[in-house]
Design a protein around this motif. Structure first.
Motif, PDB file in Angstrom:
ATOM      1  N   PHE A   1     -23.630 -22.862  27.079  1.00 47.22           N
ATOM      2  CA  PHE A   1     -25.045 -22.711  27.412  1.00 47.22           C
ATOM      3  C   PHE A   1     -25.263 -21.453  28.249  1.00 47.22           C
ATOM      4  CE2 PHE A   1     -28.862 -23.146  29.847  1.00 47.22           C
ATOM      5  CZ  PHE A   1     -29.766 -23.687  28.950  1.00 47.22           C
ATOM      6  N   ILE A   2     -24.415 -21.237  29.240  1.00 46.70           N
ATOM      7  CA  ILE A   2     -24.535 -20.037  30.079  1.00 46.70           C
ATOM      8  C   ILE A   2     -24.378 -18.794  29.224  1.00 46.70           C
ATOM      9  CG2 ILE A   2     -23.441 -18.723  31.954  1.00 46.70           C
ATOM     10  CD1 ILE A   2     -25.021 -21.134  33.004  1.00 46.70           C
ATOM     11  N   GLU A   3     -23.407 -18.773  28.338  1.00 44.43           N
ATOM     12  CA  GLU A   3     -23.190 -17.606  27.482  1.00 44.43           C
ATOM     13  C   GLU A   3     -24.405 -17.337  26.595  1.00 44.43           C
ATOM     14  OE1 GLU A   3     -21.648 -14.250  26.477  1.00 44.43           O
ATOM     15  OE2 GLU A   3     -20.590 -15.558  27.868  1.00 44.43           O
ATOM     16  N   ARG A   4     -24.952 -18.374  25.978  1.00 43.65           N
ATOM     17  CA  ARG A   4     -26.159 -18.195  25.136  1.00 43.65           C
ATOM     18  C   ARG A   4     -27.324 -17.681  25.974  1.00 43.65           C
ATOM     19  NH1 ARG A   4     -24.766 -23.257  23.036  1.00 43.65           N
ATOM     20  NH2 ARG A   4     -26.414 -24.209  24.268  1.00 43.65           N
ATOM     21  N   SER A   5     -27.484 -18.234  27.154  1.00 44.94           N
ATOM     22  CA  SER A   5     -28.589 -17.801  28.025  1.00 44.94           C
ATOM     23  C   SER A   5     -28.436 -16.350  28.455  1.00 44.94           C
ATOM     24  CB  SER A   5     -28.673 -18.706  29.251  1.00 44.94           C
ATOM     25  OG  SER A   5     -28.982 -20.032  28.853  1.00 44.94           O
ATOM     26  N   LEU A   6     -27.212 -15.932  28.724  1.00 47.26           N
ATOM     27  CA  LEU A   6     -26.977 -14.529  29.096  1.00 47.26           C
ATOM     28  C   LEU A   6     -27.288 -13.600  27.924  1.00 47.26           C
ATOM     29  CD1 LEU A   6     -23.716 -14.901  31.195  1.00 47.26           C
ATOM     30  CD2 LEU A   6     -25.984 -14.212  32.032  1.00 47.26           C
ATOM     31  N   GLU A   7     -26.942 -14.009  26.729  1.00 53.14           N
ATOM     32  CA  GLU A   7     -27.247 -13.200  25.541  1.00 53.14           C
ATOM     33  C   GLU A   7     -28.765 -13.061  25.366  1.00 53.14           C
ATOM     34  OE1 GLU A   7     -25.317 -11.388  23.455  1.00 53.14           O
ATOM     35  OE2 GLU A   7     -23.723 -11.853  24.897  1.00 53.14           O
ATOM     36  N   GLU A   8     -29.477 -14.159  25.574  1.00 54.05           N
ATOM     37  CA  GLU A   8     -30.932 -14.148  25.431  1.00 54.05           C
ATOM     38  C   GLU A   8     -31.611 -13.336  26.541  1.00 54.05           C
ATOM     39  OE1 GLU A   8     -32.256 -18.183  25.205  1.00 54.05           O
ATOM     40  OE2 GLU A   8     -31.070 -18.587  23.408  1.00 54.05           O
ATOM     41  N   ALA A   9     -30.983 -13.258  27.697  1.00 48.84           N
ATOM     42  CA  ALA A   9     -31.564 -12.563  28.838  1.00 48.84           C
ATOM     43  C   ALA A   9     -31.441 -11.045  28.732  1.00 48.84           C
ATOM     44  CB  ALA A   9     -30.924 -13.049  30.136  1.00 48.84           C
ATOM     45  N   LYS A  10     -30.655 -10.558  27.785  1.00 49.87           N
ATOM     46  CA  LYS A  10     -30.470  -9.105  27.632  1.00 49.87           C
ATOM     47  C   LYS A  10     -31.743  -8.418  27.232  1.00 49.87           C
ATOM     48  CE  LYS A  10     -25.598  -8.943  26.519  1.00 49.87           C
ATOM     49  NZ  LYS A  10     -24.613  -8.567  25.549  1.00 49.87           N
TER      50      LYS A  10
ATOM     51  N   ALA B   1     -19.099 -20.659  35.217  1.00 48.12           N
ATOM     52  CA  ALA B   1     -19.188 -21.550  34.053  1.00 48.12           C
ATOM     53  C   ALA B   1     -17.811 -21.884  33.492  1.00 48.12           C
ATOM     54  CB  ALA B   1     -20.064 -20.910  32.977  1.00 48.12           C
ATOM     55  N   SER B   2     -16.869 -20.963  33.616  1.00 50.96           N
ATOM     56  CA  SER B   2     -15.525 -21.206  33.075  1.00 50.96           C
ATOM     57  C   SER B   2     -14.809 -22.332  33.821  1.00 50.96           C
ATOM     58  CB  SER B   2     -14.684 -19.927  33.128  1.00 50.96           C
ATOM     59  OG  SER B   2     -14.301 -19.635  34.462  1.00 50.96           O
ATOM     60  N   ARG B   3     -15.262 -22.661  35.016  1.00 50.63           N
ATOM     61  CA  ARG B   3     -14.668 -23.755  35.790  1.00 50.63           C
ATOM     62  C   ARG B   3     -15.402 -25.073  35.546  1.00 50.63           C
ATOM     63  NH1 ARG B   3     -14.311 -19.142  39.057  1.00 50.63           N
ATOM     64  NH2 ARG B   3     -16.284 -19.506  40.128  1.00 50.63           N
ATOM     65  N   SER B   4     -16.322 -25.072  34.588  1.00 51.14           N
ATOM     66  CA  SER B   4     -17.088 -26.272  34.265  1.00 51.14           C
ATOM     67  C   SER B   4     -16.741 -26.715  32.846  1.00 51.14           C
ATOM     68  CB  SER B   4     -18.583 -25.962  34.406  1.00 51.14           C
ATOM     69  OG  SER B   4     -19.339 -27.145  34.339  1.00 51.14           O
ATOM     70  N   SER B   5     -17.607 -27.509  32.255  1.00 48.64           N
ATOM     71  CA  SER B   5     -17.343 -28.017  30.908  1.00 48.64           C
ATOM     72  C   SER B   5     -17.601 -26.948  29.843  1.00 48.64           C
ATOM     73  CB  SER B   5     -18.241 -29.226  30.622  1.00 48.64           C
ATOM     74  OG  SER B   5     -19.593 -28.804  30.495  1.00 48.64           O
ATOM     75  N   VAL B   6     -17.085 -27.183  28.666  1.00 51.88           N
ATOM     76  CA  VAL B   6     -17.304 -26.274  27.535  1.00 51.88           C
ATOM     77  C   VAL B   6     -18.800 -26.194  27.235  1.00 51.88           C
ATOM     78  CG1 VAL B   6     -16.886 -25.957  25.060  1.00 51.88           C
ATOM     79  CG2 VAL B   6     -15.026 -26.661  26.563  1.00 51.88           C
ATOM     80  N   ARG B   7     -19.494 -27.322  27.319  1.00 51.68           N
ATOM     81  CA  ARG B   7     -20.939 -27.341  27.059  1.00 51.68           C
ATOM     82  C   ARG B   7     -21.672 -26.401  28.018  1.00 51.68           C
ATOM     83  NH1 ARG B   7     -25.380 -29.491  29.345  1.00 51.68           N
ATOM     84  NH2 ARG B   7     -24.173 -30.561  30.948  1.00 51.68           N
ATOM     85  N   VAL B   8     -21.338 -26.477  29.280  1.00 45.99           N
ATOM     86  CA  VAL B   8     -21.979 -25.628  30.284  1.00 45.99           C
ATOM     87  C   VAL B   8     -21.651 -24.163  30.021  1.00 45.99           C
ATOM     88  CG1 VAL B   8     -21.970 -25.019  32.733  1.00 45.99           C
ATOM     89  CG2 VAL B   8     -22.173 -27.413  32.043  1.00 45.99           C
ATOM     90  N   ALA B   9     -20.387 -23.866  29.763  1.00 40.02           N
ATOM     91  CA  ALA B   9     -19.975 -22.476  29.508  1.00 40.02           C
ATOM     92  C   ALA B   9     -20.701 -21.896  28.302  1.00 40.02           C
ATOM     93  CB  ALA B   9     -18.464 -22.406  29.315  1.00 40.02           C
TER      94      ALA B   9
END
Length: 84
Positions: A75-84, A65-73
């Motif tokens: 979203f991935i971070e929020r999704s990882l937090e929710e997946a815990k 995600a860090s190699r993509s857009s800020v929006r994507v990064a």
């Protein structure tokens, strides 16, 4: 089958072989799918399944995600937090 064109072609490390076909690693596929407009619910499900099946890690998803857009990064971070 659906083909996408990308601004940044996958590197050799981002590609593996499945049944003799070259495919991108799960984290690259998830990031590219999000960037090209796949529904957010589908991305969240893909993240959960990839983590549950052990085919990727939060660290690898964050790196992709860090190699993509800020929006994507974000979203991935929020999704990882929710997946815990």
């Amino acid at each position: 089958m659906r083909l996408h064109t990308l601004n940044r072609p996958p590197t050799k490390r981002e590609v593996c072989q499945i049944a003799g076909l070259p495919v991108t690693q799960p984290e690259r596929t998830i990031v590219d799918s999000l960037a090209t407009g796949t529904q957010p619910e589908q991305i969240q499900m893909a993240i959960r399944q990839a983590l549950d099946r052990g085919i990727t890690t939060p660290r690898r998803l964050r790196a992709a995600a860090s190699r993509s857009s800020v929006r994507v990064a974000k979203f991935i971070e929020r999704s990882l937090e929710e997946a815990k």
